[in-house]
Design a protein around this motif. Sequence first.
Motif, PDB file in Angstrom:
ATOM      1  N   LEU A 115       0.832  -1.203   0.000  1.00 41.38           N
ATOM      2  CA  LEU A 115       0.000   0.000   0.000  1.00 41.38           C
ATOM      3  C   LEU A 115       0.866   1.251   0.000  1.00 41.38           C
ATOM      4  O   LEU A 115       0.598   2.215  -0.729  1.00 41.38           O
ATOM      5  CB  LEU A 115      -0.935  -0.004   1.212  1.00 41.38           C
ATOM      6  N   SER A 116       1.911   1.250   0.798  1.00 39.91           N
ATOM      7  CA  SER A 116       2.818   2.384   0.860  1.00 39.91           C
ATOM      8  C   SER A 116       3.520   2.589  -0.480  1.00 39.91           C
ATOM      9  O   SER A 116       3.649   3.721  -0.959  1.00 39.91           O
ATOM     10  CB  SER A 116       3.849   2.158   1.971  1.00 39.91           C
ATOM     11  N   PHE A 117       3.944   1.503  -1.095  1.00 37.91           N
ATOM     12  CA  PHE A 117       4.602   1.563  -2.398  1.00 37.91           C
ATOM     13  C   PHE A 117       3.665   2.174  -3.437  1.00 37.91           C
ATOM     14  O   PHE A 117       4.063   3.053  -4.204  1.00 37.91           O
ATOM     15  CB  PHE A 117       5.030   0.155  -2.832  1.00 37.91           C
ATOM     16  N   ALA A 118       2.415   1.724  -3.453  1.00 40.79           N
ATOM     17  CA  ALA A 118       1.437   2.244  -4.413  1.00 40.79           C
ATOM     18  C   ALA A 118       1.176   3.727  -4.179  1.00 40.79           C
ATOM     19  O   ALA A 118       1.087   4.511  -5.128  1.00 40.79           O
ATOM     20  CB  ALA A 118       0.137   1.448  -4.323  1.00 40.79           C
ATOM     21  N   ALA A 119       1.067   4.134  -2.930  1.00 37.73           N
ATOM     22  CA  ALA A 119       0.842   5.546  -2.616  1.00 37.73           C
ATOM     23  C   ALA A 119       2.015   6.388  -3.103  1.00 37.73           C
ATOM     24  O   ALA A 119       1.820   7.462  -3.687  1.00 37.73           O
ATOM     25  CB  ALA A 119       0.636   5.727  -1.114  1.00 37.73           C
ATOM     26  N   GLU A 120       3.234   5.917  -2.885  1.00 39.30           N
ATOM     27  CA  GLU A 120       4.414   6.647  -3.350  1.00 39.30           C
ATOM     28  C   GLU A 120       4.448   6.724  -4.875  1.00 39.30           C
ATOM     29  O   GLU A 120       4.794   7.755  -5.444  1.00 39.30           O
ATOM     30  CB  GLU A 120       5.694   5.985  -2.832  1.00 39.30           C
ATOM     31  N   ALA A 121       4.077   5.627  -5.536  1.00 42.32           N
ATOM     32  CA  ALA A 121       4.080   5.603  -7.002  1.00 42.32           C
ATOM     33  C   ALA A 121       3.086   6.615  -7.564  1.00 42.32           C
ATOM     34  O   ALA A 121       3.341   7.242  -8.593  1.00 42.32           O
ATOM     35  CB  ALA A 121       3.753   4.192  -7.505  1.00 42.32           C
ATOM     36  N   LEU A 122       1.974   6.809  -6.887  1.00 43.47           N
ATOM     37  CA  LEU A 122       0.959   7.747  -7.364  1.00 43.47           C
ATOM     38  C   LEU A 122       1.349   9.201  -7.117  1.00 43.47           C
ATOM     39  O   LEU A 122       0.734  10.108  -7.668  1.00 43.47           O
ATOM     40  CB  LEU A 122      -0.390   7.446  -6.718  1.00 43.47           C
ATOM     41  N   LYS A 123       2.377   9.436  -6.318  1.00 40.92           N
ATOM     42  CA  LYS A 123       2.848  10.796  -6.079  1.00 40.92           C
ATOM     43  C   LYS A 123       3.681  11.324  -7.238  1.00 40.92           C
ATOM     44  O   LYS A 123       3.976  12.506  -7.299  1.00 40.92           O
ATOM     45  CB  LYS A 123       3.672  10.863  -4.794  1.00 40.92           C
ATOM     46  N   ALA A 124       4.047  10.450  -8.175  1.00 42.08           N
ATOM     47  CA  ALA A 124       4.856  10.866  -9.320  1.00 42.08           C
ATOM     48  C   ALA A 124       4.076  11.881 -10.156  1.00 42.08           C
ATOM     49  O   ALA A 124       2.841  11.883 -10.165  1.00 42.08           O
ATOM     50  CB  ALA A 124       5.215   9.644 -10.170  1.00 42.08           C
ATOM     51  N   ASP A 125       4.797  12.734 -10.843  1.00 43.56           N
ATOM     52  CA  ASP A 125       4.165  13.745 -11.684  1.00 43.56           C
ATOM     53  C   ASP A 125       3.702  13.127 -12.998  1.00 43.56           C
ATOM     54  O   ASP A 125       4.320  13.311 -14.045  1.00 43.56           O
ATOM     55  CB  ASP A 125       5.140  14.891 -11.954  1.00 43.56           C
ATOM     56  N   VAL A 126       2.613  12.381 -12.927  1.00 44.44           N
ATOM     57  CA  VAL A 126       2.047  11.715 -14.089  1.00 44.44           C
ATOM     58  C   VAL A 126       0.565  12.076 -14.150  1.00 44.44           C
ATOM     59  O   VAL A 126      -0.102  12.158 -13.122  1.00 44.44           O
ATOM     60  CB  VAL A 126       2.200  10.172 -13.969  1.00 44.44           C
ATOM     61  N   ILE A 127       0.071  12.252 -15.356  1.00 48.76           N
ATOM     62  CA  ILE A 127      -1.366  12.522 -15.526  1.00 48.76           C
ATOM     63  C   ILE A 127      -2.042  11.190 -15.821  1.00 48.76           C
ATOM     64  O   ILE A 127      -1.646  10.472 -16.732  1.00 48.76           O
ATOM     65  CB  ILE A 127      -1.615  13.521 -16.671  1.00 48.76           C
ATOM     66  N   TYR A 128      -3.051  10.882 -15.034  1.00 44.68           N
ATOM     67  CA  TYR A 128      -3.804   9.643 -15.212  1.00 44.68           C
ATOM     68  C   TYR A 128      -5.137   9.983 -15.839  1.00 44.68           C
ATOM     69  O   TYR A 128      -6.006  10.559 -15.181  1.00 44.68           O
ATOM     70  CB  TYR A 128      -4.024   8.952 -13.852  1.00 44.68           C
ATOM     71  N   PRO A 129      -5.332   9.627 -17.110  1.00 43.90           N
ATOM     72  CA  PRO A 129      -6.615   9.946 -17.748  1.00 43.90           C
ATOM     73  C   PRO A 129      -7.752   9.125 -17.128  1.00 43.90           C
ATOM     74  O   PRO A 129      -7.670   7.906 -17.062  1.00 43.90           O
ATOM     75  CB  PRO A 129      -6.401   9.580 -19.218  1.00 43.90           C
TER      76      PRO A 129
END
Length: 81
Positions: A61-75
């Motif tokens: 869960l922590s890994f996924a949360a960190e991955a979503l902090k990246a500057d990426v646009i999710y359509p």
Amino acid sequence: MGERGKKYIVSNPSIMMGKPVIAGTRITVELILEKLAAGETIDQIIEAHPRLTRDAIHESLSFAAEALKADVIYPISEAKV
């Protein structure tokens, strides 16, 4: 991600096409997230995959949360009402 993440999550191109997995298994972080999203409890996931631990699931869960902090646009398409 921190030192704790390195204890449980690994990625190797020759294992599960390089997807992040729990070290020593072929259980992907993605699978853990899917199971939690489907309503399975941590205890149910551990029962189905005895090599997992609570700490490994929490680290997923922590890994996924960190991955979503990246500057990426999710359509995301808007839901139609």
